[in-house]
Each structure stands twice: as C-alpha cells, then as structure tokens.
Design an enzyme around this catalytic site. Structure first.
Site, PDB file in Angstrom:
ATOM      1  N   SER A  66       0.833  -1.195   0.000  1.00 31.86           N
ATOM      2  CA  SER A  66       0.000   0.000   0.000  1.00 31.86           C
ATOM      3  C   SER A  66       0.874   1.254   0.000  1.00 31.86           C
ATOM      4  O   SER A  66       1.663   1.453  -0.907  1.00 31.86           O
ATOM      5  CB  SER A  66      -0.954  -0.034   1.199  1.00 31.86           C
ATOM      6  OG  SER A  66      -1.988   0.915   1.052  1.00 31.86           O
ATOM      7  N   ASP A 215      -6.122  -3.290  -2.406  1.00 30.73           N
ATOM      8  CA  ASP A 215      -5.057  -3.006  -1.444  1.00 30.73           C
ATOM      9  C   ASP A 215      -4.220  -4.218  -1.038  1.00 30.73           C
ATOM     10  O   ASP A 215      -4.751  -5.263  -0.675  1.00 30.73           O
ATOM     11  CB  ASP A 215      -5.709  -2.408  -0.201  1.00 30.73           C
ATOM     12  CG  ASP A 215      -4.707  -1.895   0.805  1.00 30.73           C
ATOM     13  OD1 ASP A 215      -3.679  -1.348   0.383  1.00 30.73           O
ATOM     14  OD2 ASP A 215      -4.961  -2.041   2.009  1.00 30.73           O
TER      15      ASP A 215
END
Length: 404
Positions: A66, A215
């Site tokens: 991320s 993500d």
C-alpha cells in the site's frame, strides 16, 4: 530476462555474507512516519559512504504494501542517469505536499454533513489525483527496471487470490512486468477508500493478462514474510546470485521492518459496542473502517509475531529490527485525515519513534516490550547502517567486476 535493466548494478548476496531486506508497512498517510525513519537510515549510510549513496544501494529486496509500496517505488525507480529518482529525505515532503490532494477533506457545510452516504454510493475518494501523480513521476517504468529487487503485494478480486509483484518472479511469469504506476495504484486501492484498479498487460511473448487489484494490506499489511519467502524461493531454485545460502538459513538474513504505527491497544473498538453493529457499522464507525482496520492489524501483528519467533529461534535477533508504535491515539490513527495539523503531528511521531527504546514482541503474549538493553531505535539504525555498509564494501571487494 530480455530487456533486463542495466540499472541493477548491486553486487548479489553471493559476493557477501548476508541477504538484506527492507520491509515497509501499509498505513495511508501514516507513511509519513516510515518516511522519517527511512530518511534517518539513509543519512547514516551517507555519513559512512558519501552523500551520493541511496537505500537501494544496500538492500537486495525492498518490499512494500500500500503506502509502503509507493515508498518502495520512490526508492527504487531510476532517473535518467540510472540513479534513484528520489532520496529517502524526499518522502516526507512528498507526502506533506500531495496527501491533502489525494485525500481531500470536506470543507464548509460539507464538513458538517454525515459522511456515511458517500460510502454507500462508492469509494470515499475517486483516486484520480493519485493516478495522475504516479503517472507523472513513475512514467513508463516497469517492474524489471527497478534499481534493486522489489516485492509488492496486492490482491486480485477476480481470482480471489494475492498477486505479488516480485522482481524475482519475472523470469517465470513475464506477465507481471507491468508499469510501476499500475502496481502502486493497485496496492493502494484500499476498499471503501479507493476504487479497485483494473488494467491489462501484454508481455514480451505476446500473452495478454488482466488484473483486478485491491489493497495489498488484504494480503500482507506487513510484507516482511512475503519478502523473506521470495528470497527463499530463489535459494531453493539455486539462483547463482544467492551463492551458498541454505533454504532455511535465515540467520544470514538482515531485515529492517518499518511500521507506520497503529491504534493504542484496547482503545479503539470494544465487543460491547460492536455487538450492536450491522453490516454498515462494520464498514463505517465514527470516521473509521473497522473491518479494514481489524484485517490490517491482524496481518501486521501476525507477521511480526512469526518473524520474531523465527529470528529468536535462530538466535539472530541482532539481524532483525522492527520499528513501530502501537500506542497511537485520536487523529494520528487515521489513514486519510490529511489535515495540516495531523500531517505535521505524524512527522513528530516519526521523530519520537526514533528516540524510543527498541521494542520487541513478547512471543508468549504478543505484546510489544522494550528490549533489556537501553538502546533506542536511532542507535540501532546506526548499528544496522554500519553492518549494511560493511556488507556492501565486502561485496565490492569480492565482485568479479572489482577484479577486472
């Protein structure tokens, strides 16, 4: 591999005695905390080896999830001269400048309106500014062109399985050689915050692949073990770059794992409150996303727990450093509260973490505890910098290029 980047000039582990890994957690704007720590580490290396050196010169693998994936790209993407486009000291200013536009905060009357309806009709942010920004500074750079090996986790919602973008994997799966821009957008696409990222890619053999990514924190908020596994696969496959390393020779691994902080334990949620939650409340509760927070915290802690047990079992705790803080409170726990006061406070938290005593996980209780020695994180980073510098010098002295 065809089109292999001429930029990968680091001498491999076969020329030295260690495998060096830098691991960067996810956490949205809390990446500022990691940026402070990385800038300090790079400064220590520069004091030893000169102002021109960068973190990418010292690590065999940089892994990031991320926001950590974004920092990974910043540290390893080459400029026109074949050197890192960004120094570690550039990360915090980058976040301070761009976070308010990536995570625009409601103003005026909109700030007083309930935030929930927006989440019911789509993600909180459209992600357009982030895409434009990444395209601008990463351009057409692809995975094979990074200055050192990278490992960036994502999750493919169509396949319902992780997709790990690993430099090591390119020789067996050329379809992974996609633009770093797409990788960073994918690993940052946190559910409810940004839309999933779809793109297609045609590899050098003409094979087309498509990706439906969210993500990387869903896969591994802390990517330390993902990086260790990627290296271990190369040892098992007898990659000559790994020299005489053994498949389970983790005592030869040097790992620096950088967290982005997390909420103070027993402070954010409770069973009493959660007992009243339905689907909506699990997705949104007073500005937070409980199901996402819980998933990421579980992943982060479990990986640190396994890493702690692993290095303790091998009596090589001196080669594993985890820098994190699990006592954040209030606005500092947010992944997207990009107000000027909160961003500036995150810088201060990072600076404070450098002065904190080195913490380790109690493998019986799972609780962070200070190590017996009165050593601070900045002191330990200085020691690790010396080990990294010595390893780099040793590799240079043993390199075939040095002997020519």
């Amino acid at each position: 591999m065809e089109n292999e980047s001429p930029c990968k000039q680091n001498n491999p582990p076969s020329c030295g005695t260690l495998v060096t890994i830098l691991s960067l957690d996810g956490g949205g704007i809390r990446g500022i905390i990691g940026g402070v720590i990385l800038a300090y580490l790079e400064k220590q290396l520069q004091e030893l080896d000169g102002e021109d050196v960068r973190l990418a010169d010292y690590f065999d693998v940089v892994a990031g999830t991320s926001t950590g994936g974004l920092m990974t790209a910043m540290l390893t993407v080459p400029d026109e001269t074949g050197r890192p486009h960004f120094a570690a000291k550039d990360i915090v200013p980058f976040y301070l400048e761009h976070s308010p536009k990536i995570f625009p905060q409601p103003e005026g009357l909109f700030a007083l309106l309930p935030k929930l309806p927006k989440l019911l009709s789509g993600p909180k942010y459209d992600g357009k500014y982030l895409k434009t920004l990444l395209s601008k500074f990463l351009g057409e750079t692809r995975l094979h062109q990074t200055l050192t090996n990278v490992v960036i986790p994502t999750f493919d919602i169509k396949k319902l399985q992780p997709t790990i973008f690993s430099s090591y994997q390119l020789s067996v799966d050329p379809s992974l050689d996609v633009k770093l821009t797409d990788i960073c957008i994918g690993t940052s696409a946190a559910p409810t915050f940004f839309p999933p990222h779809y793109f297609s890619n045609e590899d050098s053999q003409g094979k087309k692949s498509e990706f439906h990514l969210i993500d990387g924190g869903i896969t591994a908020s802390n990517p330390t073990l993902v990086a260790i596994t990627a290296v271990s696969k190369q040892i098992v496959k007898k990659n000559p770059d790994m020299g005489k390393l053994k498949p389970l020779g983790y005592d030869k691994f040097l790992v620096i794992s950088v967290g982005t902080g997390s909420a103070k334990k027993e402070a954010k949620y409770s069973a009493k409150n959660a007992a009243k939650w339905g689907i909506i409340s699990w997705l949104y509760d007073d500005g937070s996303t409980p199901i996402l927070d819980i998933t990421m915290e579980s992943s982060r802690d479990m990986i640190h727990f396994h890493s702690s047990v692993l290095f303790k079992a091998l009596q090589s705790e001196d080669k594993y450093l985890r820098i994190d803080d699990d006592t954040l409170e209030g606005d500092a726990t947010s992944m997207d509260l990009a107000t000027k006061p909160n961003l500036e406070n995150l810088v201060k938290i990072g600076e404070k973490m450098l002065k904190n005593r080195v913490m380790q996980m109690n493998i019986d209780t799972g609780v962070y505890e200070p190590i017996p020695e009165n050593v601070t994180n900045d002191q330990e980073l200085k020691r690790f910098a010396k080990v990294l510098s010595d390893e780099r010098r040793l590799r240079e002295s043993r390199s075939p290029k040095h002997k020519i």
